[in-house]
Motif scaffolding. Sequence first.
Motif, PDB file in Angstrom:
ATOM      1  N   TYR A 166     -76.660 -62.249  -2.783  1.00 21.22           N
ATOM      2  CA  TYR A 166     -77.610 -61.133  -2.880  1.00 21.22           C
ATOM      3  C   TYR A 166     -77.122 -59.923  -2.108  1.00 21.22           C
ATOM      4  CZ  TYR A 166     -80.633 -64.755  -4.710  1.00 21.22           C
ATOM      5  OH  TYR A 166     -81.144 -65.755  -5.464  1.00 21.22           O
ATOM      6  N   TRP A 167     -76.592 -60.234  -0.903  1.00 18.86           N
ATOM      7  CA  TRP A 167     -76.052 -59.128  -0.088  1.00 18.86           C
ATOM      8  C   TRP A 167     -74.912 -58.446  -0.842  1.00 18.86           C
ATOM      9  CZ3 TRP A 167     -75.838 -62.446   4.970  1.00 18.86           C
ATOM     10  CH2 TRP A 167     -77.062 -62.325   5.639  1.00 18.86           C
ATOM     11  N   LEU A 168     -74.064 -59.265  -1.481  1.00 22.90           N
ATOM     12  CA  LEU A 168     -72.911 -58.749  -2.211  1.00 22.90           C
ATOM     13  C   LEU A 168     -73.357 -57.813  -3.331  1.00 22.90           C
ATOM     14  CD1 LEU A 168     -70.093 -59.494  -1.445  1.00 22.90           C
ATOM     15  CD2 LEU A 168     -69.987 -61.042  -3.382  1.00 22.90           C
ATOM     16  N   TRP A 169     -74.434 -58.226  -4.033  1.00 24.73           N
ATOM     17  CA  TRP A 169     -74.939 -57.390  -5.121  1.00 24.73           C
ATOM     18  C   TRP A 169     -75.414 -56.027  -4.611  1.00 24.73           C
ATOM     19  CZ3 TRP A 169     -73.601 -57.303  -9.751  1.00 24.73           C
ATOM     20  CH2 TRP A 169     -73.244 -58.469 -10.427  1.00 24.73           C
ATOM     21  N   ALA A 170     -76.023 -56.069  -3.425  1.00 25.94           N
ATOM     22  CA  ALA A 170     -76.500 -54.805  -2.836  1.00 25.94           C
ATOM     23  C   ALA A 170     -75.324 -53.859  -2.619  1.00 25.94           C
ATOM     24  CB  ALA A 170     -77.205 -55.077  -1.511  1.00 25.94           C
ATOM     25  N   VAL A 171     -74.192 -54.417  -2.137  1.00 26.99           N
ATOM     26  CA  VAL A 171     -73.004 -53.587  -1.889  1.00 26.99           C
ATOM     27  C   VAL A 171     -72.450 -53.067  -3.221  1.00 26.99           C
ATOM     28  CG1 VAL A 171     -70.675 -53.550  -0.922  1.00 26.99           C
ATOM     29  CG2 VAL A 171     -72.452 -54.851   0.218  1.00 26.99           C
ATOM     30  N   VAL A 172     -72.395 -53.965  -4.251  1.00 20.92           N
ATOM     31  CA  VAL A 172     -71.847 -53.557  -5.558  1.00 20.92           C
ATOM     32  C   VAL A 172     -72.657 -52.384  -6.125  1.00 20.92           C
ATOM     33  CG1 VAL A 172     -71.514 -54.295  -7.958  1.00 20.92           C
ATOM     34  CG2 VAL A 172     -70.831 -55.797  -6.073  1.00 20.92           C
ATOM     35  N   VAL A 173     -73.984 -52.486  -6.038  1.00 18.59           N
ATOM     36  CA  VAL A 173     -74.833 -51.404  -6.563  1.00 18.59           C
ATOM     37  C   VAL A 173     -74.536 -50.102  -5.812  1.00 18.59           C
ATOM     38  CG1 VAL A 173     -77.236 -50.588  -6.755  1.00 18.59           C
ATOM     39  CG2 VAL A 173     -76.650 -52.946  -7.383  1.00 18.59           C
ATOM     40  N   ALA A 174     -74.426 -50.218  -4.465  1.00 27.25           N
ATOM     41  CA  ALA A 174     -74.158 -49.014  -3.662  1.00 27.25           C
ATOM     42  C   ALA A 174     -72.842 -48.372  -4.090  1.00 27.25           C
ATOM     43  CB  ALA A 174     -74.119 -49.375  -2.181  1.00 27.25           C
ATOM     44  N   VAL A 175     -71.804 -49.208  -4.314  1.00 28.98           N
ATOM     45  CA  VAL A 175     -70.488 -48.682  -4.694  1.00 28.98           C
ATOM     46  C   VAL A 175     -70.559 -48.020  -6.076  1.00 28.98           C
ATOM     47  CG1 VAL A 175     -68.142 -49.365  -5.323  1.00 28.98           C
ATOM     48  CG2 VAL A 175     -69.165 -50.218  -3.216  1.00 28.98           C
ATOM     49  N   ILE A 176     -71.268 -48.659  -7.019  1.00 30.64           N
ATOM     50  CA  ILE A 176     -71.364 -48.089  -8.377  1.00 30.64           C
ATOM     51  C   ILE A 176     -72.038 -46.707  -8.327  1.00 30.64           C
ATOM     52  CG2 ILE A 176     -72.468 -48.355 -10.648  1.00 30.64           C
ATOM     53  CD1 ILE A 176     -71.893 -51.349 -10.408  1.00 30.64           C
ATOM     54  N   VAL A 177     -73.135 -46.615  -7.570  1.00 28.68           N
ATOM     55  CA  VAL A 177     -73.839 -45.324  -7.463  1.00 28.68           C
ATOM     56  C   VAL A 177     -72.883 -44.274  -6.891  1.00 28.68           C
ATOM     57  CG1 VAL A 177     -75.736 -44.110  -6.316  1.00 28.68           C
ATOM     58  CG2 VAL A 177     -76.089 -46.417  -7.199  1.00 28.68           C
ATOM     59  N   ASN A 178     -72.135 -44.713  -5.877  1.00 24.56           N
ATOM     60  CA  ASN A 178     -71.169 -43.841  -5.214  1.00 24.56           C
ATOM     61  C   ASN A 178     -70.125 -43.298  -6.196  1.00 24.56           C
ATOM     62  OD1 ASN A 178     -69.404 -42.772  -3.376  1.00 24.56           O
ATOM     63  ND2 ASN A 178     -69.788 -44.409  -1.888  1.00 24.56           N
ATOM     64  N   VAL A 179     -69.528 -44.206  -6.974  1.00 24.14           N
ATOM     65  CA  VAL A 179     -68.465 -43.820  -7.912  1.00 24.14           C
ATOM     66  C   VAL A 179     -69.013 -42.897  -8.987  1.00 24.14           C
ATOM     67  CG1 VAL A 179     -66.878 -44.704  -9.683  1.00 24.14           C
ATOM     68  CG2 VAL A 179     -67.066 -45.868  -7.482  1.00 24.14           C
ATOM     69  N   LEU A 180     -70.214 -43.237  -9.499  1.00 22.35           N
ATOM     70  CA  LEU A 180     -70.838 -42.408 -10.542  1.00 22.35           C
ATOM     71  C   LEU A 180     -71.053 -40.986 -10.054  1.00 22.35           C
ATOM     72  CD1 LEU A 180     -73.509 -44.665 -12.293  1.00 22.35           C
ATOM     73  CD2 LEU A 180     -71.480 -43.603 -13.296  1.00 22.35           C
ATOM     74  N   MET A 181     -71.580 -40.911  -8.825  1.00 23.19           N
ATOM     75  CA  MET A 181     -71.887 -39.598  -8.280  1.00 23.19           C
ATOM     76  C   MET A 181     -70.617 -38.754  -8.122  1.00 23.19           C
ATOM     77  SD  MET A 181     -73.153 -38.608  -4.581  1.00 23.19           S
ATOM     78  CE  MET A 181     -71.482 -38.866  -4.086  1.00 23.19           C
ATOM     79  N   THR A 182     -69.566 -39.376  -7.606  1.00 19.32           N
ATOM     80  CA  THR A 182     -68.313 -38.646  -7.400  1.00 19.32           C
ATOM     81  C   THR A 182     -67.748 -38.157  -8.738  1.00 19.32           C
ATOM     82  OG1 THR A 182     -67.939 -40.263  -5.679  1.00 19.32           O
ATOM     83  CG2 THR A 182     -66.165 -38.759  -6.102  1.00 19.32           C
ATOM     84  N   THR A 183     -67.830 -39.023  -9.769  1.00 24.71           N
ATOM     85  CA  THR A 183     -67.292 -38.635 -11.079  1.00 24.71           C
ATOM     86  C   THR A 183     -68.053 -37.434 -11.637  1.00 24.71           C
ATOM     87  OG1 THR A 183     -66.983 -40.984 -11.400  1.00 24.71           O
ATOM     88  CG2 THR A 183     -66.583 -39.596 -13.305  1.00 24.71           C
ATOM     89  N   VAL A 184     -69.386 -37.481 -11.531  1.00 24.59           N
ATOM     90  CA  VAL A 184     -70.195 -36.374 -12.057  1.00 24.59           C
ATOM     91  C   VAL A 184     -69.828 -35.074 -11.325  1.00 24.59           C
ATOM     92  CG1 VAL A 184     -72.541 -35.447 -12.217  1.00 24.59           C
ATOM     93  CG2 VAL A 184     -72.100 -37.831 -12.812  1.00 24.59           C
ATOM     94  N   LEU A 185     -69.733 -35.159  -9.995  1.00 26.13           N
ATOM     95  CA  LEU A 185     -69.448 -33.952  -9.217  1.00 26.13           C
ATOM     96  C   LEU A 185     -68.070 -33.393  -9.560  1.00 26.13           C
ATOM     97  CD1 LEU A 185     -70.910 -34.798  -5.698  1.00 26.13           C
ATOM     98  CD2 LEU A 185     -71.880 -33.375  -7.485  1.00 26.13           C
ATOM     99  N   MET A 186     -67.094 -34.297  -9.704  1.00 31.02           N
ATOM    100  CA  MET A 186     -65.724 -33.875 -10.044  1.00 31.02           C
ATOM    101  C   MET A 186     -65.715 -33.141 -11.380  1.00 31.02           C
ATOM    102  SD  MET A 186     -62.593 -34.523  -8.865  1.00 31.02           S
ATOM    103  CE  MET A 186     -61.456 -35.297  -9.990  1.00 31.02           C
ATOM    104  N   THR A 187     -66.402 -33.742 -12.363  1.00 31.58           N
ATOM    105  CA  THR A 187     -66.413 -33.162 -13.709  1.00 31.58           C
ATOM    106  C   THR A 187     -67.038 -31.776 -13.694  1.00 31.58           C
ATOM    107  OG1 THR A 187     -66.903 -35.424 -14.337  1.00 31.58           O
ATOM    108  CG2 THR A 187     -66.923 -33.813 -16.106  1.00 31.58           C
ATOM    109  N   LEU A 188     -68.065 -31.608 -12.852  1.00 29.22           N
ATOM    110  CA  LEU A 188     -68.720 -30.298 -12.793  1.00 29.22           C
ATOM    111  C   LEU A 188     -67.861 -29.274 -12.055  1.00 29.22           C
ATOM    112  CD1 LEU A 188     -72.422 -31.277 -11.994  1.00 29.22           C
ATOM    113  CD2 LEU A 188     -71.555 -30.287 -14.106  1.00 29.22           C
TER     114      LEU A 188
END
Length: 589
Positions: free
Chosen positions: A156-178
């Motif tokens: 469960y703890w691992l899933w929490a980290v995975v979600v945090a990382v995915i949100v992180n990567v998504l956000m960076t990609t959106v910002l880069m593209t803009l």
Amino acid sequence: MKKLAKRITGKEWGMIVLAILFTCFSVYLELEVPTYISQITELLGTSGTQLGELWSPAAKMIGLSLLAFFSSVMVGFFAARVAASYTTHLRRDVFHRVLDFSQTEIKRFSIPSLLTRTTNDITQVQMLFTMGLQVVTRGPIMAIWAIGKILGKSEYWLWAVVVAVIVNVLMTTVLMTLAFPKQSVIQKLTDKLNSITRESLTGIRVVRAYNAEDYQDKKFEEANTEVTRLNLFVTRLMAIINPIMMAISSGLSLAIYWIGAYIINDANLTDRLPLFSDMVVFMSYAMQVVMGFLLMGALFIVLPRTLVSAGRINQVLDLHSSIENPSQAQTADPSVQGQVEFRDVTFRYSKNSEAVVEHVTFKAEAGQTVAFIGSTGSGKSTLVNLLPRFYDVSDGEILVDGVNVQDYDLEDLRNKVGYIPQKAVLFSGDVKGNLDFGKSKETPLSEAAMWQALELAQSKTFIEDKEAGLASEVAQGGTNFSGGQRQRLAIARALARKPEILIFDDSFSALDYKTDRVLRQELAEKTKSMTKLIVAQRISTIMDADLILVLDQGKVVGQGTHKELLATNEVYQEIAYSQLSKEELEHGK
Ligand SMILES: Nc1ncnc2c1ncn2[C@@H]1O[C@H](COP(=O)(O)OP(=O)(O)OP(=O)(O)O)[C@@H](O)[C@H]1O
């Protein structure tokens, strides 16, 4: 970036490897710290633990932290060294390439853009190096290592980290593209801003005289507002990275504690303490994972602009001058010195534009004077600029001492020529440095040779009058000399090289009539062996020439001596009678 990476030297690669090794070491040390946190937590949770028992793990923790700090300092040291060393030679390469450019390439980029590329763009690359080595290498190393440490812990703890990382990567990609498309626009607008500033500063007197401050201000304001608007857009985008990252890491902590609370609540009493300790350790590692991605995110703040800058630097480095040295240079017969021949020369500034010089043919024997006269824009300067290969002919050929100028080694060709441009250009430094300028067969010049050249160029008196003489200061562009003095110093600089061919591109028009006459007499007496090509506006300057070419819209409409042209050529007559009386023209001046 790949192309720029190829320019990294062996020594710099060595320092990069050392920086990465120190980064790994510091990450390893930092990731060891939670183990001791866990030990201390367990000791604290165990009843009967003595204070003395805490000393050993605490001391190890402090020791590791100090070592990690030292490693980080070393990373910073190597990063700064590599960045400084790399950008020094990159800047030198760009500068050398720019110096090799012909007018065509300089015009293609524009001077302000070349300035921005040599300064701003290179600083951007330097920033990426410093940041990249200190922060960005650390990010992935830390993230991967820390992920390794948490794998196998609670799912469960691992899933929490995975979600945090995915949100992180998504956000960076959106910002880069803009942000990415805006960055290249920002660089272009910076060029424009530089260009307007440069134009306003060099033309400051005209701006003032015409009360054009508001007009220039408006031009500057428009460009400035646009750059500010785009910079604000990008900075605002980047500014939200930090709060989002903080929200992600706080959210992750909350999730780990929340999940931990359930896990510990469901566990047996005896398992609760080890589970709590596990949670504290997992928490530390999870934070390191998020921190790793956060650091990688930092790259995306710098990367878009650096990619644009790298592209702009490569454009300069990849472009070769259209004026190239021949692979097998020829040398002229030393018995002929100063012979110039134009054979049916035609020139256009670009492939599809109209010819500005058309079918020009003439020959000057060594020591002769050939003059070019014609209305403004008739192609006189362009014609003489073809000889030292500032541009290459579009058709026909130019021979110097019987050899095509394109077959000479450029240095050899230019050693034969003393060129005095239409607008005298002096360089900051002193008079001496301006006279002994560049390389020639006379280099290094003796002071006696300098005085001789100054005397010939009618500049001896005003330099002698200066307290420092040859060591007198010359401001940038020679602005501490009058227009006529600058022109005479430029003539002295050309004469000092003792060239075979002297090119005066309208160099006499800044001189008063008396100096013009004395200078021509002196040149005729003392530089007999030098061939002179003179572009002039005044008939009096060229009356004594061996050959005069009358140009009109790039074509030669008359060719001969003053007397011949005055008798037969309508265009020449028109120019001549507009300047001098019939008597002056017929009896010379
Ligand atoms: N760098 C350039 N790029 C494109 N066209 C140019 C360039 N320099 C000059 N020209 C054009 O070439 C023509 C000839 O210019 P050039 O300077 O040779 O004339 P000129 O006879 O020396 O004039 P002036 O006596 O006014 O100096 C002009 O029409 C000018 O607009």
